[in-house]
Scaffold this motif. Structure first.
Motif, PDB file in Angstrom:
ATOM      1  N   ALA A  87       0.815  -1.212   0.000  1.00 14.29           N
ATOM      2  CA  ALA A  87       0.000   0.000   0.000  1.00 14.29           C
ATOM      3  C   ALA A  87       0.853   1.267   0.000  1.00 14.29           C
ATOM      4  CB  ALA A  87      -0.969  -0.015   1.176  1.00 14.29           C
ATOM      5  N   PRO A  88       1.862   1.400   0.897  1.00 11.19           N
ATOM      6  CA  PRO A  88       2.698   2.608   0.826  1.00 11.19           C
ATOM      7  C   PRO A  88       3.444   2.736  -0.494  1.00 11.19           C
ATOM      8  CG  PRO A  88       2.965   1.538   2.953  1.00 11.19           C
ATOM      9  CD  PRO A  88       2.190   0.591   2.078  1.00 11.19           C
ATOM     10  N   THR A  89       3.890   1.602  -1.053  1.00  8.57           N
ATOM     11  CA  THR A  89       4.575   1.655  -2.352  1.00  8.57           C
ATOM     12  C   THR A  89       3.647   2.211  -3.429  1.00  8.57           C
ATOM     13  OG1 THR A  89       5.952  -0.248  -1.753  1.00  8.57           O
ATOM     14  CG2 THR A  89       5.771   0.287  -4.088  1.00  8.57           C
ATOM     15  N   ALA A  90       2.399   1.719  -3.445  1.00  7.57           N
ATOM     16  CA  ALA A  90       1.434   2.215  -4.424  1.00  7.57           C
ATOM     17  C   ALA A  90       1.138   3.695  -4.200  1.00  7.57           C
ATOM     18  CB  ALA A  90       0.144   1.398  -4.338  1.00  7.57           C
ATOM     19  N   LEU A  91       1.062   4.118  -2.945  1.00  3.14           N
ATOM     20  CA  LEU A  91       0.804   5.522  -2.653  1.00  3.14           C
ATOM     21  C   LEU A  91       1.964   6.405  -3.107  1.00  3.14           C
ATOM     22  CD1 LEU A  91      -0.865   5.209   0.857  1.00  3.14           C
ATOM     23  CD2 LEU A  91      -1.900   6.279  -1.152  1.00  3.14           C
ATOM     24  N   VAL A  92       3.182   5.947  -2.868  1.00  3.93           N
ATOM     25  CA  VAL A  92       4.346   6.725  -3.298  1.00  3.93           C
ATOM     26  C   VAL A  92       4.351   6.880  -4.822  1.00  3.93           C
ATOM     27  CG1 VAL A  92       6.858   6.680  -3.508  1.00  3.93           C
ATOM     28  CG2 VAL A  92       5.782   6.208  -1.299  1.00  3.93           C
ATOM     29  N   LEU A  93       4.068   5.790  -5.519  1.00  9.62           N
ATOM     30  CA  LEU A  93       4.022   5.857  -6.981  1.00  9.62           C
ATOM     31  C   LEU A  93       2.919   6.795  -7.464  1.00  9.62           C
ATOM     32  CD1 LEU A  93       4.595   2.091  -7.858  1.00  9.62           C
ATOM     33  CD2 LEU A  93       6.237   3.972  -8.066  1.00  9.62           C
ATOM     34  N   THR A  94       1.816   6.819  -6.739  1.00  6.51           N
ATOM     35  CA  THR A  94       0.703   7.705  -7.107  1.00  6.51           C
ATOM     36  C   THR A  94       1.057   9.165  -6.850  1.00  6.51           C
ATOM     37  OG1 THR A  94      -0.896   5.961  -6.596  1.00  6.51           O
ATOM     38  CG2 THR A  94      -1.730   8.211  -6.705  1.00  6.51           C
ATOM     39  N   VAL A  95       1.602   9.441  -5.674  1.00  3.06           N
ATOM     40  CA  VAL A  95       1.930  10.821  -5.312  1.00  3.06           C
ATOM     41  C   VAL A  95       3.036  11.379  -6.209  1.00  3.06           C
ATOM     42  CG1 VAL A  95       2.902  12.263  -3.479  1.00  3.06           C
ATOM     43  CG2 VAL A  95       1.135  10.594  -2.933  1.00  3.06           C
ATOM     44  N   ARG A  96       3.963  10.552  -6.588  1.00  2.99           N
ATOM     45  CA  ARG A  96       5.084  11.020  -7.412  1.00  2.99           C
ATOM     46  C   ARG A  96       4.722  11.131  -8.897  1.00  2.99           C
ATOM     47  NH1 ARG A  96       9.998  11.365  -5.094  1.00  2.99           N
ATOM     48  NH2 ARG A  96      10.998  11.205  -7.128  1.00  2.99           N
ATOM     49  N   HIS A  97       3.553  10.635  -9.267  1.00  2.00           N
ATOM     50  CA  HIS A  97       3.139  10.700 -10.664  1.00  2.00           C
ATOM     51  C   HIS A  97       2.514  12.058 -10.947  1.00  2.00           C
ATOM     52  CE1 HIS A  97       1.938   9.294 -14.600  1.00  2.00           C
ATOM     53  NE2 HIS A  97       0.675   9.612 -14.362  1.00  2.00           N
ATOM     54  N   ASP A  98       3.258  12.904 -11.626  1.00  2.63           N
ATOM     55  CA  ASP A  98       2.791  14.264 -11.900  1.00  2.63           C
ATOM     56  C   ASP A  98       1.956  14.259 -13.181  1.00  2.63           C
ATOM     57  OD1 ASP A  98       2.410  16.957 -11.792  1.00  2.63           O
ATOM     58  OD2 ASP A  98       4.422  17.500 -12.471  1.00  2.63           O
ATOM     59  N   GLY A  99       0.746  13.688 -13.070  1.00  2.00           N
ATOM     60  CA  GLY A  99      -0.035  13.484 -14.281  1.00  2.00           C
ATOM     61  C   GLY A  99      -1.403  14.123 -14.293  1.00  2.00           C
ATOM     62  N   TYR A 100      -1.665  15.068 -13.383  1.00  2.00           N
ATOM     63  CA  TYR A 100      -3.004  15.648 -13.329  1.00  2.00           C
ATOM     64  C   TYR A 100      -3.363  16.346 -14.643  1.00  2.00           C
ATOM     65  CZ  TYR A 100      -6.979  18.485 -11.963  1.00  2.00           C
ATOM     66  OH  TYR A 100      -8.215  19.074 -11.914  1.00  2.00           O
ATOM     67  N   PHE A 101      -2.396  17.061 -15.218  1.00  2.00           N
ATOM     68  CA  PHE A 101      -2.661  17.785 -16.459  1.00  2.00           C
ATOM     69  C   PHE A 101      -2.361  16.955 -17.697  1.00  2.00           C
ATOM     70  CE2 PHE A 101      -1.839  21.106 -13.311  1.00  2.00           C
ATOM     71  CZ  PHE A 101      -2.948  21.916 -13.495  1.00  2.00           C
ATOM     72  N   THR A 102      -1.528  15.925 -17.566  1.00  3.59           N
ATOM     73  CA  THR A 102      -1.073  15.183 -18.742  1.00  3.59           C
ATOM     74  C   THR A 102      -1.573  13.746 -18.809  1.00  3.59           C
ATOM     75  OG1 THR A 102       0.957  14.522 -17.567  1.00  3.59           O
ATOM     76  CG2 THR A 102       1.035  16.569 -18.850  1.00  3.59           C
ATOM     77  N   ASP A 103      -1.947  13.162 -17.668  1.00  7.73           N
ATOM     78  CA  ASP A 103      -2.325  11.748 -17.644  1.00  7.73           C
ATOM     79  C   ASP A 103      -3.351  11.503 -16.546  1.00  7.73           C
ATOM     80  OD1 ASP A 103      -2.378   9.014 -18.146  1.00  7.73           O
ATOM     81  OD2 ASP A 103      -0.593   8.592 -16.933  1.00  7.73           O
ATOM     82  N   GLY A 104      -4.501  12.175 -16.676  1.00  5.48           N
ATOM     83  CA  GLY A 104      -5.539  12.040 -15.656  1.00  5.48           C
ATOM     84  C   GLY A 104      -6.033  10.620 -15.501  1.00  5.48           C
ATOM     85  N   THR A 105      -6.154   9.897 -16.605  1.00  6.03           N
ATOM     86  CA  THR A 105      -6.621   8.513 -16.537  1.00  6.03           C
ATOM     87  C   THR A 105      -5.613   7.630 -15.812  1.00  6.03           C
ATOM     88  OG1 THR A 105      -7.847   8.790 -18.617  1.00  6.03           O
ATOM     89  CG2 THR A 105      -7.362   6.535 -17.902  1.00  6.03           C
ATOM     90  N   GLY A 106      -4.336   7.774 -16.164  1.00  2.00           N
ATOM     91  CA  GLY A 106      -3.308   6.985 -15.493  1.00  2.00           C
ATOM     92  C   GLY A 106      -3.234   7.300 -14.016  1.00  2.00           C
ATOM     93  N   LEU A 107      -3.384   8.566 -13.675  1.00  2.00           N
ATOM     94  CA  LEU A 107      -3.351   8.957 -12.272  1.00  2.00           C
ATOM     95  C   LEU A 107      -4.520   8.344 -11.514  1.00  2.00           C
ATOM     96  CD1 LEU A 107      -2.026  10.601 -10.050  1.00  2.00           C
ATOM     97  CD2 LEU A 107      -3.342  12.593 -10.817  1.00  2.00           C
ATOM     98  N   PHE A 108      -5.703   8.373 -12.116  1.00  2.00           N
ATOM     99  CA  PHE A 108      -6.858   7.786 -11.436  1.00  2.00           C
ATOM    100  C   PHE A 108      -6.703   6.270 -11.282  1.00  2.00           C
ATOM    101  CE2 PHE A 108     -11.042   5.725 -11.570  1.00  2.00           C
ATOM    102  CZ  PHE A 108     -11.535   6.193 -10.358  1.00  2.00           C
ATOM    103  N   LEU A 109      -6.140   5.603 -12.282  1.00  2.98           N
ATOM    104  CA  LEU A 109      -5.929   4.159 -12.160  1.00  2.98           C
ATOM    105  C   LEU A 109      -4.972   3.841 -11.012  1.00  2.98           C
ATOM    106  CD1 LEU A 109      -5.690   3.114 -15.921  1.00  2.98           C
ATOM    107  CD2 LEU A 109      -7.597   2.728 -14.331  1.00  2.98           C
TER     108      LEU A 109
END
Length: 479
Positions: A23-45
């Motif tokens: 769970a923390p690993t997945a959260l770190v990968l999510t938080v570090r993914h700067d995709g709100y403007f460029t990859d909204g779908t990937g960020l939501f997944l």
């Protein structure tokens, strides 16, 4: 009823230990993914994967012996909160406004008197909050007009409008600025929010213990992915309002006018932090039959809000309500046809009916809670009112649901967590999909189906909304 015991075996802790890593690993990968403007779908997944691991972790926690639950829960809460610190704010720029409001207050200026782009406090600008030149190319930069040939911009959203935040929030921004070392940028606000989120976990555990309720419920807050992302990484001040709301409801649940008055005072502080906690006030009046019992909560709450605003009213030359009216108009709360609010109501009713029906429905739910609610469990009524407010309003900002998540942790009705996930889906996917009303209706509609299905299962099993293990003293009215 004796607490359920589970034999301690290596397998008992195997699943929680695995999730403690995944769970923390997945959260770190999510938080570090700067995709709100460029990859909204990937960020939501990524975010959805965090929620799936969260659900599995909750199931695994049920197998942990009671004596080991609190240490494991606290360790998980600390780990989860720390994941929000691994990157700058990713999906919201609100904390930059917080930093600016704190800075102008430290300089002796009312935060309500100037918009960030006004020339008056321009001497307080620095390259972090107000970049220039090539640094203005980022998608989250707002231009500052009239600053010469070199582009000037700011990380603060809506720089042309005055601040919207109530006085307790402003006092918090000032305190963080005063305690922050030079050049600390966004970190102090994130660390402060992380500490507040852990404070919510502690308050939840204390209340659950005092009421003889299952401590595992606190994991609904402590391990929820929305907490490290919205409360810590984005540093939303909502987490301070949540902490005050939880403490206030815990005080109101105790017997006696003195406790009710203290609870009302703290709830007033919550409302003076972020106006949204006002929605829990009907829950704080659950089962109240006497006027003096209601007044014991409402009068201190109202007095605190008014007194908190008073210093800013006296020191400010402009309105302390700031951009509140403009925000309501911008979000379409006063004109349902202008946005994605009231998405579920608009599926069934003409747009012009949405607001009157909302008022009638919320009045009905509030009256039901105040008349039939359990005064020993004010959070139960607060969850019902808050939850249906989300269902009917279908807000598009995911951090609003932090309040709802804390109420779920107090009451144990996990199915309302779907509202928080629905809000995240709307917020992250709307820029991609481009059809906000349809997206809101789909996301919140799915959440409502889960709520109704879970309620039907509970009624069939005869557990009701409170659960079969609720202790007797929690079912006794204390008004």
């Amino acid at each position: 009823m004796k607490p359920r015991t589970v034999p301690t075996t290596p397998a008992t802790f195997g699943a929680p230990t695995a999730f403690a890593f995944l769970a923390p690993t997945a959260l770190v990968l999510t938080v570090r993914h700067d995709g709100y403007f460029t990859d909204g779908t990937g960020l939501f997944l990524r975010y959805a994967a965090c929620w799936a691991l969260f659900a599995l972790a909750l199931l695994a926690l049920r197998k942990v012996p009671t004596g080991h639950v609190v240490p494991l829960l606290l360790a998980g809460a600390l780990t989860v909160a720390m994941t929000g610190l691994v990157a700058p704010p990713r999906t919201s720029t609100d904390s930059y406004r917080y930093a600016w409001d704190g800075r102008v207050q430290s300089a002796g200026i009312s935060p309500y008197d100037h918009a960030p782009q006004d020339p008056g406090p321009a001497r307080l600008r620095d390259p972090w909050l107000f970049p220039t030149g090539a640094a203005c190319a980022g998608p989250d930069r707002a231009p500052i007009p009239g600053e010469g040939s070199v582009p000037h911009c700011t990380r603060i959203n809506r720089p042309a409008v005055h601040t919207i935040y109530p006085p307790v929030a402003e006092a918090y921004f000032l305190a963080v600025d005063q305690l922050s070392p030079q050049g600390a940028r966004h970190k102090p606000l994130q660390i402060g929010a992380g500490l507040l989120s852990l404070g919510v976990t502690g308050a939840l555990l204390l209340i659950l213990r005092r009421r003889g309720l299952e401590p595992r419920r606190a994991a609904y807050w402590a391990w929820c992915p929305a907490v490290p992302i919205e409360a810590v990484n984005n540093a939303h001040v909502d987490v301070l309002g949540v902490l005050l709301t939880v403490i206030g409801l815990g005080l109101v649940a105790q017997r006696g006018l003195r406790h009710r008055a203290a609870g009302g005072l703290v709830l007033g502080a919550a409302v003076a932090t972020k106006l949204m906690p006002a929605v829990v006030l009907p829950g704080a009046l659950s089962g109240v039959r006497r006027v003096r019992d209601a007044a014991a909560v409402l009068v201190p709450a109202a007095a605190f809000v008014l007194l908190a605003y008073l210093p800013y009213v006296l020191l400010s030359h402009d309105s302390v309500l700031g951009y509140l009216g403009g925000y309501v108009d911008e979000e379409g709360y006063d004109d349902p046809s202008a946005g994605s609010r009231y998405a579920l109501l608009r599926l069934l009713l003409p747009d012009s009916w949405a607001f009157p029906v909302l008022l009638a429905a919320m009045a009905g739910v509030s009256l039901y809670v105040m008349r039939r609610g359990d005064p020993g469990r004010p959070w139960s009524g607060a969850l019902l009112v808050t939850g249906w407010a989300f269902v009917l309003l279908t807000p598009g900002y995911s951090w609003y649901a932090l309040l709802l998540i804390a109420l779920v942790a107090l009451d144990g009705r996990w199915e309302w967590l779907g509202i928080a996930l629905a809000g995240a889906a709307v917020y992250l996917l709307a820029p991609v999909v481009g059809h906000r009303p349809a997206l809101s209706a789909t996301a919140y509609g799915a959440a409502v189906l889960v709520i109704l299905a879970a309620g039907a299962v509970r009624r069939r099993r005869g557990t009701g909304e409170r659960g079969a293990t609720a202790p007797v003293h929690d079912r006794v009215r204390n008004s």
